[in-house]
Design an enzyme around this catalytic site. Structure first.
Site, PDB file in Angstrom:
ATOM      1  N   HIS A 222       0.828  -1.200   0.000  1.00  9.19           N
ATOM      2  CA  HIS A 222       0.000   0.000   0.000  1.00  9.19           C
ATOM      3  C   HIS A 222       0.868   1.258   0.000  1.00  9.19           C
ATOM      4  CE1 HIS A 222      -3.535  -2.299   2.122  1.00  9.19           C
ATOM      5  NE2 HIS A 222      -3.424  -2.605   0.840  1.00  9.19           N
TER       6      HIS A 222
ATOM      7  N   HIS B 176      -7.129   0.323   3.301  1.00  6.42           N
ATOM      8  CA  HIS B 176      -6.656  -0.065   1.974  1.00  6.42           C
ATOM      9  C   HIS B 176      -6.901   1.105   1.019  1.00  6.42           C
ATOM     10  CE1 HIS B 176      -6.258  -4.558   2.726  1.00  6.42           C
ATOM     11  NE2 HIS B 176      -6.679  -4.043   3.863  1.00  6.42           N
TER      12      HIS B 176
END
Length: 602
Positions: free
Chosen positions: A528, A572
């Site tokens: 990420h 996320h």
């Protein structure tokens, strides 16, 4: 014919139907467009779709990677774990990580139409209200606060039914009407009820939340994923494929942007209107001109890499490699942030985990056939169905080292994903026997910061990637807390007679010293990464773009991808990238008087 099979056949046939995807620069009919988009990833395809709505505007998308066609690892949600490390991945490797006992780890980035939205594990979080409001403070721009951002988020996606009856497990009123399909799990596992019952039973920091996309990213809940009809919904399938028929949109794949070229100035500011592209290190170079803007959507690695190669970045670093410095922007490639991820494995008293599916090729093929034939079964979901986000305890010793770095009280510090089997990460291999529970824990408010730097002037040589994972005391102590929280969680009544014991080295991680050793030996990344071209107020010395995403001290360049995030989101990031891209569309249209908006063709 069932829905998933029909969709897959149409998906494959589309490769023959659409002739606007080119595979070499010499196939292009023109070398001048209004907009050139570098990268057909999560954000790039949003721009391609929305800007080409105006038939008077010409758009070229340049993608380094390959087509997303004919690849089941991309289409089938459960198989997404197999995509990294293949031809659809850049296959980056980090520098040795001090915080991981000097291990180098894989750093997955999508090398394919759709970018990382084509190879990620599909989780859909829009971020807390606090997160967006914090971005507004950091950029000194109220248009990044949640009340202004919400309409753009609603344009990104819409809820679709999962494969089973799970009504009432989300709040439909908080979701939108955009092209990306979002659903909750379509194949319940033996873990789902245990996780949710435990959250109800323990409460407090472990409390249940019905929908994590309502502005508060805290609690344990059903996972929402970018899945529709049992197939992945990516920026390629949702935004790009439906508009490839447009005469004013060209897509060029297997071609890299190698340099941004300036040949004029405006009041001393360099103007960038030309993009150099090539297909190999020694291959022919082609120049493409953008009449209006070059839009950089190459991602957290690709965007700073191209800027540095073009003389835009830290002056001393660039000149040390013999590249003339054109714009001295010290923040280019800096402030790389990522979420560290730790697998916690447990042996369980069950024969229902997916472990045997991965060991037995015949069973694997039967499960895939079930997905193909009926749109049912294990493969309609990613490996996890349930998720949890928590704040650290108020008396956490991590706060002895710094105040809570989360955006606000609606944002988390840590994350938990529950996997009904052995999720082999890093160098770990699937055990030959046994059934397992994997609890993946992550730190979503990390304070460690790394960098992307050049190692060569050759654009086909990967840059040096250093996420600097777990290099602050706060981050290490927060990860220790995740292990303790897992121990509390699985000690609750719903797990009685299910958990046999910790598996492997986890069994010996019973002190903080041993836990830290386990963390450093086993952590990887959630992939990420953000922040390598972060946005900031227009007139500040820090940052790479202003709050309109324009590259500072240049003309003709705008960045639209996760590299502009001024702070790492505590969730996320894919839904945030879509949202940023939708807002960028309006900024671009307003700047250039681009006109009408047509309804999206599904």
């Amino acid at each position: 014919m069932t829905a998933p099979l029909t969709l897959l056949i149409l998906f494959l046939l589309a490769a023959r139907t659409y002739a606007k995807v080119f595979y070499a620069p010499q196939e292009l009919a023109q070398y001048r467009y209004d907009f050139i988009i570098v990268g057909a990833g999560t954000a790039g395809n949003v721009l391609a779709n929305r800007l080409s709505e105006d038939p008077q505007v010409s758009v070229l998308v340049v993608e380094a990677g390959i087509s997303n066609r004919d690849n089941l690892d991309i289409v089938v949600p459960f198989l997404g774990v197999a995509a990294p490390g293949t031809s659809v991945d850049w296959n980056f490797t980090t520098l040795p990580q001090e915080g991981l006992n000097n291990r180098s780890i894989h750093f997955a980035r999508g090398f394919v139409l759709g970018g990382s939205s084509s190879i990620n594990l599909l989780t859909w979080n829009r971020g807390s209200n606090d997160l967006w409001d914090r971005w507004s403070e950091l950029t000194d721009d109220e248009e990044w606060a949640w009340p202004s951002i919400e309409p753009y988020y609603l344009k990104t996606s819409h809820l679709v039914p999962p494969a089973d009856d799970t009504s009432g497990e989300v709040k439909p009123s908080t979701h939108g009407f955009g092209p990306v399909e979002v659903s909750i799990s379509g194949f319940p596992t033996e873990l789902d009820d245990r996780v949710l019952e435990t959250s109800h039973l323990i409460g407090g920091r472990f409390s249940f939340t019905k929908d994590l996309n309502t502005g508060k990213t805290l609690g344990f809940s059903h996972l929402q994923s970018s899945i529709g009809n049992g197939t992945r919904s990516s920026s390629a399938t949702a935004y790009l494929d439906p508009v490839l028929y447009r005469d004013n949109l060209d897509v060029l794949v297997s071609t890299r942007a190698t340099k941004l070229i300036t040949d004029s100035t405006n009041a001393g500011i360099p103007i960038f209107r030309t993009l150099e592209i090539a297909q190999s290190s020694n291959g022919a170079r082609y120049n493409i001109t953008a009449a209006k803007e070059i839009l950089l959507c190459g991602g957290v690695v690709g965007t700073p890499h191209l800027l540095l190669l073009s003389g835009i970045g830290p002056k001393n670093e660039i000149e040390s490699l013999g590249i003339p410095s054109i714009v001295d922007l010290p923040d280019v490639g800096k402030h790389l942030a990522d979420h560290p991820l730790l697998p916690n494995y447990f042996s369980v008293n069950s024969s229902n985990t997916f472990d045997e599916v991965l060991r037995n090729s015949s069973l694997f093929n039967e499960t895939l056939d079930e997905w193909m034939a009926s749109g049912q079964g294990l493969f309609v979901d990613p490996p996890a169905n349930t998720i949890g986000f928590m704040r650290l305890p108020e008396d956490s010793i991590a706060f002895n080292h710094q105040p809570n770095p989360a955006s606000g009280p609606l944002s988390a510090n840590t994350e938990f994903l529950f996997v009904d089997g052995f999720a082999a990460l890093g160098a770990l291999q699937q055990p030959a026997i046994g059934n397992f529970l994997t609890v993946l824990t992550a730190l979503v408010s990390p304070t460690s910061r790394g960098s992307i730097t050049l190692q060569s002037i050759d654009p086909f040589t990967d840059p040096l990637i250093d996420p600097a994972l777990l290099t602050t005391e706060f981050d290490v102590l927060a990860m220790v807390q995740t292990m303790k929280d897992v121990e509390v969680f699985i000690s609750a009544q719903p797990w009685t007679n299910f958990i046999i014991s910790p598996f492997g080295d986890l069994a010996n991680a019973t002190t903080d010293t041993a836990r830290i050793s386990f963390i450093r030996n086993n952590s990887v990344t959630v992939n990420h990464p953000v922040g390598t071209a972060r946005m900031s107020p227009k007139h500040t010395s820090w940052g790479v773009t202003d709050s309109n995403l324009l590259v500072k001290h240049t003309e003709g360049l705008r960045i639209v991808d996760a590299s502009i995030f001024p702070q790492i989101p505590e969730c996320h990031p894919q839904a945030l990238v879509y949202t940023v891209a939708e807002r960028a569309v309006d900024l671009i249209k307003q700047a250039h008087g681009v006109g009408i908006t047509l309804p999206l063709v599904h």
